[in-house]
Design a protein around this motif. Structure first.
Motif, PDB file in Angstrom:
ATOM      1  N   GLU A 254       4.196  -3.407   7.904  1.00  0.00           N
ATOM      2  CA  GLU A 254       3.136  -4.086   8.540  1.00  0.00           C
ATOM      3  C   GLU A 254       1.948  -4.312   7.820  1.00  0.00           C
ATOM      4  OE1 GLU A 254       0.898  -4.046  12.890  1.00  0.00           O
ATOM      5  OE2 GLU A 254       2.753  -3.115  12.617  1.00  0.00           O
ATOM      6  N   LEU A 255       1.343  -3.214   7.252  1.00  0.00           N
ATOM      7  CA  LEU A 255       0.120  -3.313   6.490  1.00  0.00           C
ATOM      8  C   LEU A 255       0.458  -4.298   5.018  1.00  0.00           C
ATOM      9  CD1 LEU A 255      -0.821   0.742   6.678  1.00  0.00           C
ATOM     10  CD2 LEU A 255      -1.919  -1.428   8.029  1.00  0.00           C
ATOM     11  N   LEU A 256       1.562  -4.014   4.477  1.00  0.00           N
ATOM     12  CA  LEU A 256       1.718  -4.865   3.292  1.00  0.00           C
ATOM     13  C   LEU A 256       1.873  -6.377   3.821  1.00  0.00           C
ATOM     14  CD1 LEU A 256       4.772  -2.997   1.999  1.00  0.00           C
ATOM     15  CD2 LEU A 256       2.513  -3.141   0.824  1.00  0.00           C
ATOM     16  N   GLU A 257       2.304  -6.510   4.859  1.00  0.00           N
ATOM     17  CA  GLU A 257       2.254  -7.970   5.238  1.00  0.00           C
ATOM     18  C   GLU A 257       0.923  -8.732   5.944  1.00  0.00           C
ATOM     19  OE1 GLU A 257       4.539 -10.846   8.798  1.00  0.00           O
ATOM     20  OE2 GLU A 257       5.272  -8.802   8.450  1.00  0.00           O
ATOM     21  N   GLN A 258       0.226  -7.944   6.766  1.00  0.00           N
ATOM     22  CA  GLN A 258      -1.005  -8.139   7.247  1.00  0.00           C
ATOM     23  C   GLN A 258      -2.268  -7.632   6.555  1.00  0.00           C
ATOM     24  OE1 GLN A 258      -0.723  -7.394  11.427  1.00  0.00           O
ATOM     25  NE2 GLN A 258       1.264  -8.072  11.617  1.00  0.00           N
ATOM     26  N   GLY A 259      -2.210  -6.979   5.681  1.00  0.00           N
ATOM     27  CA  GLY A 259      -3.467  -6.175   5.312  1.00  0.00           C
ATOM     28  C   GLY A 259      -4.004  -4.722   5.640  1.00  0.00           C
ATOM     29  N   ASP A 260      -4.475  -4.083   4.829  1.00  0.00           N
ATOM     30  CA  ASP A 260      -5.039  -2.637   5.386  1.00  0.00           C
ATOM     31  C   ASP A 260      -6.401  -2.729   5.846  1.00  0.00           C
ATOM     32  OD1 ASP A 260      -5.403  -0.026   5.828  1.00  0.00           O
ATOM     33  OD2 ASP A 260      -4.112   0.464   3.862  1.00  0.00           O
ATOM     34  N   ARG A 261      -6.921  -2.381   6.745  1.00  0.00           N
ATOM     35  CA  ARG A 261      -8.584  -2.374   7.163  1.00  0.00           C
ATOM     36  C   ARG A 261      -8.772  -1.004   7.380  1.00  0.00           C
ATOM     37  NH1 ARG A 261      -9.868  -6.994  11.365  1.00  0.00           N
ATOM     38  NH2 ARG A 261     -12.087  -6.049  10.721  1.00  0.00           N
ATOM     39  N   ARG A 262      -8.058  -0.132   7.375  1.00  0.00           N
ATOM     40  CA  ARG A 262      -8.360   1.259   7.600  1.00  0.00           C
ATOM     41  C   ARG A 262      -9.404   1.736   6.635  1.00  0.00           C
ATOM     42  NH1 ARG A 262      -2.754   4.119   7.130  1.00  0.00           N
ATOM     43  NH2 ARG A 262      -2.930   2.670   5.103  1.00  0.00           N
ATOM     44  N   ASN A 263     -10.118   3.090   7.206  1.00  0.00           N
ATOM     45  CA  ASN A 263     -10.895   3.550   6.631  1.00  0.00           C
ATOM     46  C   ASN A 263     -10.337   4.662   5.551  1.00  0.00           C
ATOM     47  OD1 ASN A 263     -13.555   4.716   5.657  1.00  0.00           O
ATOM     48  ND2 ASN A 263     -13.827   6.084   7.453  1.00  0.00           N
ATOM     49  N   VAL A 264      -9.750   4.499   4.533  1.00  0.00           N
ATOM     50  CA  VAL A 264      -8.879   5.367   3.688  1.00  0.00           C
ATOM     51  C   VAL A 264      -9.434   4.696   2.330  1.00  0.00           C
ATOM     52  CG1 VAL A 264      -6.806   5.478   5.219  1.00  0.00           C
ATOM     53  CG2 VAL A 264      -6.937   3.631   3.451  1.00  0.00           C
ATOM     54  N   VAL A 265      -9.204   5.889   1.336  1.00  0.00           N
ATOM     55  CA  VAL A 265      -9.615   5.717  -0.020  1.00  0.00           C
ATOM     56  C   VAL A 265      -8.458   4.689  -0.577  1.00  0.00           C
ATOM     57  CG1 VAL A 265     -10.420   7.973  -0.327  1.00  0.00           C
ATOM     58  CG2 VAL A 265      -8.213   7.652  -0.763  1.00  0.00           C
ATOM     59  N   ASP A 266      -8.623   4.115  -1.720  1.00  0.00           N
ATOM     60  CA  ASP A 266      -7.974   3.248  -2.012  1.00  0.00           C
ATOM     61  C   ASP A 266      -6.497   3.619  -2.539  1.00  0.00           C
ATOM     62  OD1 ASP A 266      -9.763   1.125  -1.805  1.00  0.00           O
ATOM     63  OD2 ASP A 266     -10.494   1.467  -4.150  1.00  0.00           O
ATOM     64  N   ALA A 267      -6.325   4.977  -2.899  1.00  0.00           N
ATOM     65  CA  ALA A 267      -5.047   5.794  -3.085  1.00  0.00           C
ATOM     66  C   ALA A 267      -4.203   5.418  -2.092  1.00  0.00           C
ATOM     67  CB  ALA A 267      -5.281   7.079  -3.745  1.00  0.00           C
ATOM     68  N   TYR A 268      -4.697   5.689  -0.786  1.00  0.00           N
ATOM     69  CA  TYR A 268      -3.693   5.442   0.411  1.00  0.00           C
ATOM     70  C   TYR A 268      -3.451   4.124   0.817  1.00  0.00           C
ATOM     71  CZ  TYR A 268      -3.799  10.534   0.359  1.00  0.00           C
ATOM     72  OH  TYR A 268      -3.890  11.846  -0.214  1.00  0.00           O
ATOM     73  N   ARG A 269      -4.034   2.894   0.378  1.00  0.00           N
ATOM     74  CA  ARG A 269      -3.823   1.647   1.038  1.00  0.00           C
ATOM     75  C   ARG A 269      -2.425   1.328   0.783  1.00  0.00           C
ATOM     76  NH1 ARG A 269      -8.258   0.380   3.707  1.00  0.00           N
ATOM     77  NH2 ARG A 269     -10.248   0.245   2.457  1.00  0.00           N
ATOM     78  N   TYR A 270      -2.272   0.978   2.149  1.00  0.00           N
ATOM     79  CA  TYR A 270      -0.894   0.242   2.635  1.00  0.00           C
ATOM     80  C   TYR A 270       0.133   1.545   2.981  1.00  0.00           C
ATOM     81  CZ  TYR A 270      -2.698  -4.087   0.682  1.00  0.00           C
ATOM     82  OH  TYR A 270      -3.193  -5.160   0.099  1.00  0.00           O
ATOM     83  N   TRP A 271      -0.332   2.744   2.851  1.00  0.00           N
ATOM     84  CA  TRP A 271       0.731   3.680   3.000  1.00  0.00           C
ATOM     85  C   TRP A 271       0.828   4.047   4.760  1.00  0.00           C
ATOM     86  CZ3 TRP A 271       0.532   8.992  -0.123  1.00  0.00           C
ATOM     87  CH2 TRP A 271       0.757   8.576  -1.551  1.00  0.00           C
ATOM     88  N   ARG A 272       1.950   4.406   5.201  1.00  0.00           N
ATOM     89  CA  ARG A 272       2.239   4.798   6.470  1.00  0.00           C
ATOM     90  C   ARG A 272       1.178   6.102   6.876  1.00  0.00           C
ATOM     91  NH1 ARG A 272       6.304   7.447   7.591  1.00  0.00           N
ATOM     92  NH2 ARG A 272       6.952   7.905   5.439  1.00  0.00           N
ATOM     93  N   ARG A 273       0.671   5.985   7.883  1.00  0.00           N
ATOM     94  CA  ARG A 273      -0.142   7.198   8.384  1.00  0.00           C
ATOM     95  C   ARG A 273       0.584   8.546   8.083  1.00  0.00           C
ATOM     96  NH1 ARG A 273      -1.324   7.448  14.725  1.00  0.00           N
ATOM     97  NH2 ARG A 273       0.554   8.487  14.761  1.00  0.00           N
ATOM     98  N   GLU A 274       2.111   8.598   8.432  1.00  0.00           N
ATOM     99  CA  GLU A 274       2.439   9.914   8.152  1.00  0.00           C
ATOM    100  C   GLU A 274       2.730  10.443   6.751  1.00  0.00           C
ATOM    101  OE1 GLU A 274       3.906   8.022  11.815  1.00  0.00           O
ATOM    102  OE2 GLU A 274       3.869   7.261  10.083  1.00  0.00           O
ATOM    103  N   ALA A 275       2.714   9.224   5.994  1.00  0.00           N
ATOM    104  CA  ALA A 275       2.903   9.542   4.526  1.00  0.00           C
ATOM    105  C   ALA A 275       1.672  10.192   4.057  1.00  0.00           C
ATOM    106  CB  ALA A 275       3.104   8.062   3.819  1.00  0.00           C
ATOM    107  N   VAL A 276       0.481   9.513   4.476  1.00  0.00           N
ATOM    108  CA  VAL A 276      -0.985   9.839   4.089  1.00  0.00           C
ATOM    109  C   VAL A 276      -1.110  11.593   4.563  1.00  0.00           C
ATOM    110  CG1 VAL A 276      -3.525   9.582   4.426  1.00  0.00           C
ATOM    111  CG2 VAL A 276      -2.144   7.451   4.483  1.00  0.00           C
ATOM    112  N   ALA A 277      -0.639  11.735   5.871  1.00  0.00           N
ATOM    113  CA  ALA A 277      -0.860  12.895   6.325  1.00  0.00           C
ATOM    114  C   ALA A 277      -0.139  14.014   5.614  1.00  0.00           C
ATOM    115  CB  ALA A 277      -0.478  13.180   7.719  1.00  0.00           C
TER     116      ALA A 277
END
Length: 217
Positions: A35-58
């Motif tokens: 979904e993030l890949l398709e719509q974009g990632d507006r979360r407050n995360v560092v660039d290294a975690y852009r488009y990652w699933r929340r569980e993958a970041v955790a």
């Protein structure tokens, strides 16, 4: 970025936070969020975690976490807890422990609580048991009689940094269980500083002594 190059695209709306939809062939791997890949990632995360699933970041943060934990007593729905959680995330804490009330004001956490290991202990004894079981020294942060200056103290590498509720400070149970008590040097008229600020100061002190800065973003 040209559409011929795979990767994130810029937002077309001035001032928009984050990155736009992924351009080009989609990356492989289960860490990516379709979904993030398709719509974009507006979360407050560092660039290294852009488009990652929340569980993958955790999961990645847990693998990189430092061996210090942070605990704060929630005796009166303390508004500082969110700030403490957000700061613990920034400094890579191994976990955050809420002692007392389970519910707390999450606004100040800015969603960072979704990426951290959060523990709840109805009473201080639960936190103390966790620390003993995992070999973590209990470090009380308060203006207690006999406390040593943080500025002249070497914090243990494996520890739980303990913070009390705004106003009353640490409970007698937590104070009695602490292996070490430290205070932050102050030079003004106020008796104490904000618990969220104190937490940031002490966590940064731990980072200065123990963290491998080559792992920082």
């Amino acid at each position: 970025m040209s559409t011929s190059e795979p990767g994130p695209s810029e937002w077309s709306v001035p001032g928009q936070v984050g990155v736009g939809p992924w351009e080009g062939p989609l990356p492989d791997g289960d860490r990516w969020d379709p979904e993030l890949l398709e719509q974009g990632d507006r979360r407050n995360v560092v660039d290294a975690y852009r488009y990652w699933r929340r569980e993958a970041v955790a999961e990645d943060l847990a693998a990189r976490a430092h061996p210090f934990h942070v605990a704060i007593e929630n005796l009166g729905h303390d508004h500082n807890i969110g700030t403490v959680v957000r700061t613990a995330n920034a400094f890579g804490a191994g976990g955050v422990h809420i002692v007392g009330r389970r519910r707390w004001n999450r606004r100040g956490a800015m969603v960072t609580d979704r990426y951290l290991a959060l523990h709840h202990h109805p009473e201080a004894a639960g936190l103390v048991g966790f620390a003993r079981e995992h070999g973590l020294a209990l470090v009380a942060v308060d203006n207690l009689p006999g406390a040593t200056r943080l500025e002249r103290t070497e914090l243990p590498r494996d520890c739980v940094l303990l913070f009390g509720s705004e106003g009353p400070g640490l409970s007698p149970e937590i104070r009695a269980a602490a292996d070490l008590a430290v205070s932050i040097a102050q030079f003004g008229s106020t008796r104490s500083i904000n618990a969220g600020v104190a937490a940031g100061i002490v966590m940064h002190s731990w980072v200065r002594r123990h963290a491998d800065l080559s792992d920082a973003w």
